[in-house]
Design a protein around this motif. Structure first.
Motif, short mmCIF file in Angstrom:
data_model
loop_
_atom_site.label_atom_id
_atom_site.label_comp_id
_atom_site.label_asym_id
_atom_site.label_seq_id
_atom_site.Cartn_x
_atom_site.Cartn_y
_atom_site.Cartn_z
N ARG A 52 -102.44 -63.30 -6.78
CA ARG A 52 -101.74 -62.35 -5.89
C ARG A 52 -102.71 -61.25 -5.46
O ARG A 52 -103.41 -60.68 -6.28
N ALA A 53 -102.72 -61.00 -4.17
CA ALA A 53 -103.57 -59.92 -3.65
C ALA A 53 -102.95 -58.60 -4.02
O ALA A 53 -101.75 -58.39 -3.86
N LEU B 152 -98.03 -62.67 10.23
CA LEU B 152 -97.81 -63.81 9.33
C LEU B 152 -98.97 -63.99 8.35
O LEU B 152 -98.77 -64.21 7.16
N ARG B 153 -100.19 -63.90 8.88
CA ARG B 153 -101.38 -64.05 8.03
C ARG B 153 -101.41 -62.98 6.94
O ARG B 153 -101.64 -63.28 5.76
N ASP B 154 -101.15 -61.72 7.31
CA ASP B 154 -101.16 -60.63 6.33
C ASP B 154 -100.01 -60.75 5.34
O ASP B 154 -100.15 -60.43 4.16
N PHE B 155 -98.85 -61.24 5.83
CA PHE B 155 -97.70 -61.42 4.94
C PHE B 155 -98.00 -62.50 3.89
O PHE B 155 -97.70 -62.33 2.71
N GLY C 263 -99.15 -63.18 -1.62
CA GLY C 263 -100.30 -63.33 -2.50
C GLY C 263 -101.00 -64.66 -2.42
O GLY C 263 -101.79 -65.01 -3.31
N PHE C 264 -100.76 -65.45 -1.36
CA PHE C 264 -101.44 -66.74 -1.22
C PHE C 264 -102.91 -66.53 -0.81
O PHE C 264 -103.21 -65.63 -0.05
N GLN C 265 -103.78 -67.36 -1.36
CA GLN C 265 -105.20 -67.31 -1.03
C GLN C 265 -105.65 -68.68 -0.55
O GLN C 265 -105.11 -69.69 -0.96
N HIS D 120 -106.38 -72.29 4.22
CA HIS D 120 -105.25 -72.91 4.94
C HIS D 120 -104.32 -71.86 5.54
O HIS D 120 -103.49 -72.19 6.39
N ILE D 121 -104.44 -70.60 5.14
CA ILE D 121 -103.52 -69.55 5.61
C ILE D 121 -103.60 -69.36 7.14
O ILE D 121 -102.56 -69.34 7.80
N PRO D 122 -104.80 -69.26 7.74
CA PRO D 122 -104.87 -69.16 9.20
C PRO D 122 -104.26 -70.37 9.90
O PRO D 122 -103.65 -70.24 10.97
N LEU D 123 -104.40 -71.55 9.29
CA LEU D 123 -103.86 -72.78 9.86
C LEU D 123 -102.34 -72.71 9.95
O LEU D 123 -101.74 -73.01 11.00
N VAL D 124 -101.70 -72.28 8.85
CA VAL D 124 -100.23 -72.16 8.80
C VAL D 124 -99.74 -71.05 9.72
O VAL D 124 -98.82 -71.24 10.53
#
Length: 337
Positions: free
Chosen positions: A4-5, A129-132, A138-140, A143-147
């Motif tokens: 978690r960030a 969405l990316r920051d959320f 807390g996802f790292q 793949h986050i930019p992709l989603v």
């Protein structure tokens, strides 16, 4: 993906500031790309004159728009002057000299009515969405930019798709914008509410994978270029380079869907012009099979170079302008603290 960030994005900017940055980027992109497309359309019209009821695609660097030809070769200001062009550079020179510089931006104002809001929705949603996903859940991971990119584009397409369809209908019937409500009401009464999202499928199949691939490659390349340059934050040249390369990669990989979407858009536009009600829609896969049967795999990758030449600079200008705008607001917010 499990960690978690503990903190938020450095020098976070507000959604309103994100909207201002993306809106400015959208305007700059349109101003840069529109002349290229105007020249392309004029050259196309010279080779194959547009007949009455014929539709053609126009892109302002942000969105594709259908234009309906009403009166043969004099249908719009795009090619009202019968000038002969020997090539792209010759077209730029002759249009500027004989018709004035403003002619290179023909058709831009009405398309910006939808393109700028769509871009603001898309870019602001992506960042949010990316920051959320990163700081809220807390996802790292890469793949986050992709989603986030795929979901942001899905939302923007869903909001804008009915408006673009109505705009095409109004143009084909020469209706003023005061009759917008009546146009929507008649379209719903004739074909049902879901008809407003006709053509949504092919658009989603092109734009969502494009955005997912674009943001995945962009964030990856931006991080690598920053690391090589020993910088903590991307400057204009890094954003521009990463945007151009990522845009080109995404454009190539999604080209078959772009070919299908273009055929579908023109087909729907011409049916609206003729007043034909399309009761049964042709699926994307069916259109792909038709193209494959007619032209083979080359048909699905038609227009390879024009698409890359148009998309890569448009992506580069848009993202570098957007990042510059965000950096400006970040500095402004830090100075206030």
């Amino acid at each position: 993906m499990g960690e978690r960030a503990v903190s938020g994005p450095v020098a976070a900017i507000s959604p309103v500031q994100q909207m201002l940055a993306s809106g400015t980027g959208a305007l700059l992109t349109s101003i840069f790309v529109t002349p290229l497309d105007v020249v392309k359309i004029r050259l196309q019209a010279q080779q194959t004159p547009f007949h009455q009821g014929k539709c053609f695609l126009y892109c302002n660097g942000l969105m594709d728009h259908i234009y309906v030809c009403q009166n043969g070769t004099s249908c719009t200001s795009w090619y009202k002057t019968p000038t002969h062009f020997s090539g792209t550079l010759d077209a730029f020179v002759k249009i500027s000299r004989h018709e004035g510089l403003r002619s290179l931006w023909s058709g831009l104002p009405p398309t910006l009515v939808m393109a700028v809001p769509a871009t603001i929705i898309y870019f602001t949603c992506y960042d949010q969405l990316r920051d959320f996903l990163k700081y809220g859940l807390g996802f790292q991971g890469s793949h986050i930019p992709l989603v986030a990119g795929g979901l942001a584009r899905l939302g923007a397409v869903t909001v804008i798709s009915p408006l673009e369809l109505v705009r095409t209908k109004m143009q084909s019937r020469r209706l003023p914008y005061s009759e917008l409500r009546e146009c929507i009401r008649s379209a719903v009464a004739q074909d049902g509410l879901l008809s407003l999202w006709r053509g949504w499928g092919p658009t989603v199949l092109r734009d969502v994978p494009f955005s997912a691939l674009y943001w995945f490659n962009y964030e990856l390349m931006k991080a690598q270029l920053c690391e090589q340059s020993g910088m903590t934050q991307a400057n204009f040249s890094i954003s521009f380079t990463a945007g151009a390369v990522s845009g080109a990669i995404a454009a190539i990989l999604t080209l078959p869907f772009d070919v299908v979407k273009t055929r579908r858009q023109i087909q729907l536009g011409e049916m609206d012009t003729l007043g034909v009600s399309l009761k049964k829609t042709t699926s994307t896969w069916h259109i792909m099979k038709e193209i494959w049967a007619e032209l083979g795999y080359r048909g699905l990758f038609a227009g390879f170079m024009p698409r890359v030449i148009k998309v890569a600079p448009a992506c580069a200008v848009m993202i570098s302008s957007y990042e510059f705008g965000k950096a400006f607001f970040q500095k402004m917010n830090l100075d206030r603290q």
